[in-house]
Design an enzyme around this catalytic site. Structure first.
Site, PDB file in Angstrom:
ATOM      1  N   TYR A  10       1.014  -1.296   0.063  1.00  0.00           N
ATOM      2  CA  TYR A  10       0.017  -0.030  -0.237  1.00  0.00           C
ATOM      3  C   TYR A  10       1.048   1.250  -0.056  1.00  0.00           C
ATOM      4  O   TYR A  10       1.063   2.078  -0.830  1.00  0.00           O
ATOM      5  CB  TYR A  10      -0.973  -0.044   1.041  1.00  0.00           C
ATOM      6  N   ASP A  29       9.737  -7.365  -4.403  1.00  0.00           N
ATOM      7  CA  ASP A  29       8.549  -7.732  -3.373  1.00  0.00           C
ATOM      8  C   ASP A  29       8.167  -9.040  -3.365  1.00  0.00           C
ATOM      9  O   ASP A  29       8.250  -9.569  -4.538  1.00  0.00           O
ATOM     10  CB  ASP A  29       7.151  -6.765  -4.022  1.00  0.00           C
ATOM     11  N   ASN A  74       5.945  -6.897   8.065  1.00  0.00           N
ATOM     12  CA  ASN A  74       4.582  -7.334   8.383  1.00  0.00           C
ATOM     13  C   ASN A  74       4.276  -6.137   9.505  1.00  0.00           C
ATOM     14  O   ASN A  74       5.260  -5.672  10.209  1.00  0.00           O
ATOM     15  CB  ASN A  74       4.807  -8.567   9.186  1.00  0.00           C
ATOM     16  N   TYR A 139       5.665  -5.859  17.232  1.00  0.00           N
ATOM     17  CA  TYR A 139       5.622  -5.122  16.011  1.00  0.00           C
ATOM     18  C   TYR A 139       6.627  -3.887  16.174  1.00  0.00           C
ATOM     19  O   TYR A 139       7.715  -3.538  15.483  1.00  0.00           O
ATOM     20  CB  TYR A 139       4.222  -4.425  15.359  1.00  0.00           C
ATOM     21  N   HIS A 187      -7.770  -1.993   9.122  1.00  0.00           N
ATOM     22  CA  HIS A 187      -7.605  -0.554   9.348  1.00  0.00           C
ATOM     23  C   HIS A 187      -9.176   0.123   9.238  1.00  0.00           C
ATOM     24  O   HIS A 187      -9.899  -0.258   8.567  1.00  0.00           O
ATOM     25  CB  HIS A 187      -6.867   0.097   8.258  1.00  0.00           C
ATOM     26  N   GLY A 283      -4.017  -3.296  23.072  1.00  0.00           N
ATOM     27  CA  GLY A 283      -2.768  -2.749  22.612  1.00  0.00           C
ATOM     28  C   GLY A 283      -2.894  -1.326  21.969  1.00  0.00           C
ATOM     29  O   GLY A 283      -1.951  -0.823  21.391  1.00  0.00           O
ATOM     30  N   ASP A 284      -4.293  -0.870  22.173  1.00  0.00           N
ATOM     31  CA  ASP A 284      -4.545   0.365  21.492  1.00  0.00           C
ATOM     32  C   ASP A 284      -4.387   1.643  22.429  1.00  0.00           C
ATOM     33  O   ASP A 284      -5.020   1.824  23.403  1.00  0.00           O
ATOM     34  CB  ASP A 284      -6.093   0.415  20.977  1.00  0.00           C
TER      35      ASP A 284
HETATM   36  N1  UFG Z   1     -10.798   0.714  15.209  1.00  0.00           N
HETATM   37  C1  UFG Z   1     -12.262   0.480  15.296  1.00  0.00           C
HETATM   38  N2  UFG Z   1     -12.723  -0.539  14.834  1.00  0.00           N
HETATM   39  C2  UFG Z   1     -12.226  -1.188  13.589  1.00  0.00           C
HETATM   40  C3  UFG Z   1     -10.687  -0.780  13.079  1.00  0.00           C
HETATM   41  C4  UFG Z   1     -10.263   0.215  14.069  1.00  0.00           C
HETATM   42  O1  UFG Z   1     -12.643   0.927  16.340  1.00  0.00           O
HETATM   43  O2  UFG Z   1     -12.683  -1.890  13.105  1.00  0.00           O
HETATM   44  C5  UFG Z   1     -10.101   1.746  16.021  1.00  0.00           C
HETATM   45  C6  UFG Z   1      -8.839   1.200  16.566  1.00  0.00           C
HETATM   46  O3  UFG Z   1      -9.210   0.652  17.862  1.00  0.00           O
HETATM   47  C7  UFG Z   1      -8.030   2.402  16.620  1.00  0.00           C
HETATM   48  C8  UFG Z   1      -8.306   3.174  15.391  1.00  0.00           C
HETATM   49  O4  UFG Z   1      -9.887   2.550  14.981  1.00  0.00           O
HETATM   50  O5  UFG Z   1      -8.361   3.008  17.765  1.00  0.00           O
HETATM   51  C9  UFG Z   1      -7.308   3.013  14.197  1.00  0.00           C
HETATM   52  O6  UFG Z   1      -7.123   1.638  14.291  1.00  0.00           O
HETATM   53  P1  UFG Z   1      -6.358   1.212  12.869  1.00  0.00           P
HETATM   54  O7  UFG Z   1      -6.289  -0.355  12.953  1.00  0.00           O
HETATM   55  O8  UFG Z   1      -6.775   1.749  11.600  1.00  0.00           O
HETATM   56  O9  UFG Z   1      -5.051   1.778  13.323  1.00  0.00           O
HETATM   57  P2  UFG Z   1      -3.920   1.641  14.433  1.00  0.00           P
HETATM   58  O10 UFG Z   1      -3.851   2.885  15.147  1.00  0.00           O
HETATM   59  O11 UFG Z   1      -4.311   0.523  15.245  1.00  0.00           O
HETATM   60  O12 UFG Z   1      -2.504   1.168  13.655  1.00  0.00           O
HETATM   61  C10 UFG Z   1      -1.691   2.066  12.738  1.00  0.00           C
HETATM   62  C11 UFG Z   1      -1.064   1.157  11.980  1.00  0.00           C
HETATM   63  C12 UFG Z   1       0.267   0.419  12.771  1.00  0.00           C
HETATM   64  C13 UFG Z   1       0.859   1.363  13.440  1.00  0.00           C
HETATM   65  C14 UFG Z   1       0.069   2.427  14.225  1.00  0.00           C
HETATM   66  C15 UFG Z   1       0.851   3.579  14.942  1.00  0.00           C
HETATM   67  O13 UFG Z   1      -1.877   0.146  11.300  1.00  0.00           O
HETATM   68  O14 UFG Z   1       1.050  -0.445  11.932  1.00  0.00           O
HETATM   69  O15 UFG Z   1      -0.929   2.984  13.337  1.00  0.00           O
HETATM   70  O16 UFG Z   1       0.304   4.458  15.091  1.00  0.00           O
HETATM   71  F1  UFG Z   1       1.690   0.823  14.368  1.00  0.00           F
END
Ligand code: UFG
Length: 320
Positions: A10, A29, A74, A139, A187, A283-284
């Site tokens: 991406y 890749d 990853n 990660y 995401h 982990g959030d």
């Molecule tokens: N979320 C939801 N529902 C979903 C998906 C996500 O509520 O179905 C929430 C998550 O809990 C989080 C926010 O939306 O609070 C964003 O989640 P994402 O999965 O889109 O992104 P992340 O913040 O977890 O992670 C991204 C990258 C990681 C990186 C991180 C660093 O995917 O690789 O940002 O900020 F480590």
């Protein structure tokens, strides 16, 4: 000529699209998570693993590579917790093989995709690069380990590097030809848009009891093209020797909660989402917002896309 490892992914494919306008590009890749159709047709594509020393020797012998940009990792936080071996093997082990091949072939310039996950749970509103690194998942640890390896390679082997720590990358290329596509998708923005297209029953919001104004997590969303442009500026800085061995955050400096992102998607698409509120996802951190002052001052980078524009571009891609 520039070697882009992970150029079918991406973020890598957005970088390649920008880079081919000014450099010859070789993409390596293995298509484990990327797609060949995302690679710009002007780039030379080689299918293989970044940890394959034979392929690397061949590339560095055949092509006059002056810099390597590394996007092949990853990147699912949850998976890294349940399958850490995969993360240490690919993100650290294979990267070490790549770096050693660079040293042996006298290729000195390296741009590395790192992450805000190196900071762990921040204790400030705006995260700048002086904040301590304390990753809370494998990660983030793998990315930090590579950053540490780079510092050692710089002092021992005169490698020149720039590390870019991404916040939440989103959006699709303005051409409408490439966009965010993961399988499985985890995401937030693509999940919301898939739901609004009728491809998912509903959206699950992970946690409503965070210490944020509306209780949902706050993130800093940055458009993939803005991110790609920062990489080009980093490449120029390395090749012109104006900056080296630096770490920069890449975010827009504005935080949006999960609820706000959903509302913005509803506005952009003129559709109503069906939402279920569920438990927190492990982990959030509650809030991750970048200070991008350093990259703006030292590389002259400024983002062009705000959240609405990011979502509009993603919607344009998902609709196709
Ligand atoms: N979320 C939801 N529902 C979903 C998906 C996500 O509520 O179905 C929430 C998550 O809990 C989080 C926010 O939306 O609070 C964003 O989640 P994402 O999965 O889109 O992104 P992340 O913040 O977890 O992670 C991204 C990258 C990681 C990186 C991180 C660093 O995917 O690789 O940002 O900020 F480590």
């Amino acid at each position: 000529m520039i070697l882009v490892v992970g150029g079918a992914g991406y973020v890598g494919s957005h970088l390649v699209k920008e880079l081919v306008t000014e450099e010859d590009v070789v993409v390596l890749d293995n298509l484990s998570t990327g797609f060949e159709h995302l690679i710009d047709s002007q780039a030379t594509f080689i299918k293989g693993n970044l940890g394959d020393r034979d392929i690397l020797n061949k590339i560095f012998t055949e092509y006059p590579i002056k810099a390597v940009m590394h996007f092949a990792a990853n990147s699912l936080v949850g998976e890294s917790v349940t399958n850490p071996y995969k993360y240490y093997e690919n993100n650290v082990g294979a990267t070490l093989t790549l770096l050693k091949a660079m040293v042996d072939h006298n290729v000195k310039n390296f741009i590395f995709s790192s992450t805000a996950a190196t900071y762990g749970i921040p204790h400030v509103d705006l995260i700048d690069e002086t904040q301590p690194n304390n990753p809370i998942n494998p990660y983030g640890k793998t990315k930090l380990m590579v950053e540490q390896i780079l510092a050692d390679f710089a002092s021992a082997y005169q490698m020149n590097y720039i590390v870019l720590r991404y916040f939440n990358v989103a959006g699709a290329h303005q051409s409408g030809t490439i966009g965010e596509s993961h399988d499985p998708e985890t995401h937030l923005i693509p999940i919301i848009l898939q739901h609004l297209l009728g491809q998912r029953e509903q959206i699950s919001v992970f946690g409503t009891d965070y210490d944020t104004p509306d209780g949902t997590c706050i993130r800093d969303y940055i458009h993939a093209t803005d991110l790609a442009k920062a990489h080009i500026l980093a490449l120029h800085a390395l090749l012109n020797d104006t900056q080296k061995n630096k770490i920069y955050n890449l975010g827009n400096g504005n935080g949006f909660s999960v609820r706000e992102v959903i509302e913005t998607c509803e506005k952009v698409t003129n559709k109503k989402a069906k939402i279920e509120f569920v438990e927190r996802r492990e982990g959030d951190p509650a809030k991750l917002v970048a200070s991008s002052d350093k990259v703006q001052a030292e590389l002259g980078w400024t983002p062009q896309f705000n959240l609405t524009q990011i979502i509009e571009s993603a919607w344009n891609w998902h609709n196709k």
